[in-house]
Design a protein around this motif. Structure first.
Motif: not given
Length: 129
Positions: A105-109
Motif C-alpha cells: 500500500l502507498a499511504c499518505v498521512f
C-alpha cells in the motif's frame, strides 16, 4: 528538489516493522521533509487482521498489490481492496484492515508523522513534535 529510493530507505531507520508482526512500513517522506504530509510504502502481511483508529491523522491508502478489505467499525461497511483501489479515512474512521493476500500500500498521512510513532492501544498514532 530531492529524490529517495525505496530500496535504499528500506535499509535505514525509515523502515519500521510493527512490534506485533502485522506490517512493515518504509516512510519515504516524514514531517522533517516539510511537505505537509508523510508518504509511506506499507506491507500488510497475508492473513493479518487488526484494528486502527487514527484520531489525530487523516489517511488515504492506494493499493499497489494484494487483496484485502477495510471495514468501518462504526457502520460495518466493507470496502474490497485490490490493486488500483484507494480508500480514504476522512473522518478519523475506526476501522479493521484485513489482508487476504499480502497487501502493498502507498499511504499518505496528514498531518505528517515523524517516523517515531507506534500505534497506541486504540490503534492511533499520537502527535509527536
Amino acid at each position: 528538489m530531492f529524490a529517495r529510493d525505496l530500496a535504499e530507505c528500506e535499509k535505514t531507520e525509515r523502515r519500521v516493522v510493527s512490534p506485533d508482526g502485522n506490517w512493515e512500513s518504509t516512510r519515504l517522506l516524514l514531517k522533517e521533509d516539510n511537505m505537509g504530509f508523510s508518504f509511506h510504502i506499507t506491507t500488510i502481511y497475508e492473513g493479518k487482521d487488526f484494528d486502527m483508529h487514527y484520531q489525530n491523522h487523516l489517511e488515504s491508502v492506494y493499493c499497489i498489490s494484494g487483496e484485502g478489505e477495510v471495514e468501518s467499525r462504526e457502520t460495518g461497511q466493507k470496502h474490497h481492496i485490490k490493486p488500483g483501489v484507494v480508500y480514504v479515512l476522512d473522518k478519523h474512521d475506526a476501522h479493521t484492515l484485513r489482508a487476504f493476500k499480502e497487501l502493498k500500500l502507498a499511504c499518505v498521512f496528514n498531518p505528517p508523522i515523524t517516523g517515531k510513532e507506534v500505534h497506541n492501544s486504540e490503534g492511533a498514532y499520537e502527535i509527536l513534535e
